[in-house]
Design an enzyme around this catalytic site. Structure first.
Site, short mmCIF file in Angstrom:
data_model
loop_
_atom_site.label_atom_id
_atom_site.label_comp_id
_atom_site.label_asym_id
_atom_site.label_seq_id
_atom_site.Cartn_x
_atom_site.Cartn_y
_atom_site.Cartn_z
CD GLU A 1 -1.60 2.24 1.95
OE1 GLU A 1 -1.20 3.21 1.27
OE2 GLU A 1 -1.65 2.26 3.17
CB CYS B 1 -2.23 6.10 3.29
SG CYS B 1 -2.68 4.97 4.58
#
Length: 527
Positions: free
Chosen positions: A265, A302
């Site tokens: 990720e 994020c």
């Protein structure tokens, strides 16, 4: 609990390496004791050899046994709350309240995976019974389920020292899948990782799990992480961090004699589309909400909304003014590390060096070290469409306003986007009907699509997707949050014409575990 600065190799600790590194307090820049020993290649190999040996035993544990293990880890972590929060705050600059909440999230996801294991249906059991009388060829008995891949390597994240680190979602889903886990701790918070790693080891001993089911190695250089990825016994990697770091690991794994999946990720700019009707009706609340979302966690999530696409209409100007005032009144806050702050400042300067980009507003800077100062920048849609660099993530508390002249420009922006973790659409009922095509475009761009909210904050639940198309992640089919994350560390196997006694309990004819199964094309509910 006194910190040792050592690596955790199964039930033992080790400090053979001569290379030392220290954590530091980001708000003061002061060095924190103790020094940590970077793992040698020999120690990395020992950890992974133990993991391979443990895997052959651990993979045979029942779902209930693994569930008890995960619940015991959660209990051990909860018992260390005060120590974890204290050390974590020193190493990251995060406030105690944030770390307390993150610890709750960490223990909560361990218990969530435990509940999945107790239910047992996650293995996706599929059974097609034999038909010896079928012509022209008799039909065999075939039965399929998910099984664990093998030892997995997990890389701790800088921005979530608990929920995406030693006992975070990657570790929890790996252990739930039946894999042994070797963690590469993040060098920014080694003390926090050591406390958490010791809690996992203690839980493993209490539950009589095999030695090596969990290990953790330290290192400030890339050599330790590369050694984990290159080791032939490692069968998958979980990573949360930068695009550069994730892509490097992905490439390293692809070069192996036996390539392995890397579930990386790698961040995202998480575009927010503000539609005309919503802007007209609610510009003030939208601007205030965006300001809060941008600043949450000093922009170090994020899912931080780094792009905001806004119509260039009268209410768009009012929206920008409210956002400008909110950001200019905001105080800076301590970022996780000095290097993260430097990267944030460099990212902003790179944007502002472009003639088309203007700085709208920025916050007040504290005298403390590693300060992230909130900032809003602006660019026209036409200039944004001409420069793909403007879409890149700037990790920190900022957002780039992209002002569109019409619906066509907004659609062009959506169609031209790279992959992101999230996209958000702010709209009225009428907006959402008129811009239905926008939602269809964004479905192909992201892992999570929101209406009338903000992307920061990721619910830990069964249906969550924290992933997205490249470059947000290395595999758009993955999620690193929620129980679907377990399938990253499993693979399907088919048993053909096996005697019932030799089958796993999940596939035996009388369904002793009472789980949901697909039998001869129809789902059969548990009794």
């Amino acid at each position: 609990m006194e910190l040792s600065g050592k690596n955790i190799l199964g039930y033992a600790t080790s400090a053979k390496g001569k290379t030392l590194f220290y954590a530091s307090n980001p708000s003061t820049g002061s060095q924190l004791e103790p020094p940590y020993h970077e793992a040698t290649l020999e120690e990395v190999d020992e950890a992974i050899q133990l993991a391979e040996s443990a895997f052959t035993v651990y993979r045979e544990k029942t779902g209930v046994e693994k569930a008890v293990f995960l619940e015991t880890i959660a209990d051990e972590l909860a018992a260390l709350e005060q120590e974890i929060v204290t050390i974590g705050s020193q190493e990251t600059g995060l406030p105690a309240g944030r770390l307390t909440g993150e610890l709750g999230r960490t223990t909560g996801q361990l218990r969530l995976f435990a509940s999945l294991l107790r239910d047992g249906s996650w293995v996706d059991a599929r059974i097609d019974t034999a038909d010896p009388n079928r012509t022209p060829v008799p039909k065999p008995d075939t039965r399929q389920m998910q099984i664990a891949l093998g030892p997995v390597g997990v890389f701790g994240a800088s921005n979530f020292p608990l929920a995406f680190s030693a006992a975070g979602g990657d570790t929890a889903s790996g252990l739930a899948a039946g894999c042994s886990v070797v963690v590469k701790a993040h060098p920014a918070h080694p003390g926090t990782s050591e406390l958490v790693g010791n809690a996992i080891s203690k839980a493993a001993k209490k539950c009589e799990m095999p030695n090596g089911v969990f290990s953790m190695v330290h290192g400030a250089s890339i050599a330790v992480g590369q050694a984990v990825v290159r080791h032939p016994f490692i069968k998958a990697i979980g990573f949360t961090g930068s695009f550069r770091g994730g892509k490097s690991l992905f490439d390293e794994a692809a070069r192996r004699e036996e390539p392995i999946p890397v579930y990386a990720e790698m961040g995202s700019s998480n575009p927010v589309f503000v539609l005309p009707g919503a802007l007209k009706e609610n510009y003030e609340a939208l601007a205030t909400g965006l300001s809060g979302s941008v600043q949450l966690g000093v922009g170090q999530f994020c899912t931080n909304p780094g792009l905001t696409i806004v119509p260039d209409q009268e209410e768009g100007n009012l929206f920008e003014n409210v956002l400008k005032d909110s950001i200019s009144d905001a105080e800076s806050a301590t970022m996780l590390t000095g290097s993260i702050q430097n990267a944030y400042n460099s990212g902003l300067e790179k944007l502002k060096a472009k003639e088309a980009v203007t700085s709208v507003s920025f916050g007040k800077k504290s005298e403390l070290e590693a300060q992230g100062v909130p900032e809003v920048l602006s660019v026209s849609a036409n200039d944004f469409l001409a420069d793909k660099e403007l879409e890149e993530e700037v990790f920190g508390p900022s957002t780039l306003l992209v002002r569109t002249q019409d619906k066509e420009e907004m659609m062009k922006i959506a169609k031209g986007l790279n992959g992101h973790l999230t996209a958000t659409v702010q709209g009225t009922e009428a907006d959402l009907v008129e811009y239905a095509e926008l939602l269809k475009i964004l479905e192909r761009k992201v892992g999570r699509l929101l209406i009338n909210g903000f992307p920061t904050g990721v619910e830990v639940c069964h249906s969550m997707v924290h992933g997205g198309p490249f470059p947000a992640t290395s595999d758009s089919r993955m999620t690193s949050v929620g129980t679907a994350a377990i399938t990253r560390f499993t693979r399907p196997i088919c048993y053909q014409n096996f005697p019932d006694a030799l089958l796993p309990d999940e596939l035996k004819s009388d369904n002793p575990l009472n789980i949901l199964r697909l039998e001869n094309g129809a789902y059969v509910l548990p009794n």
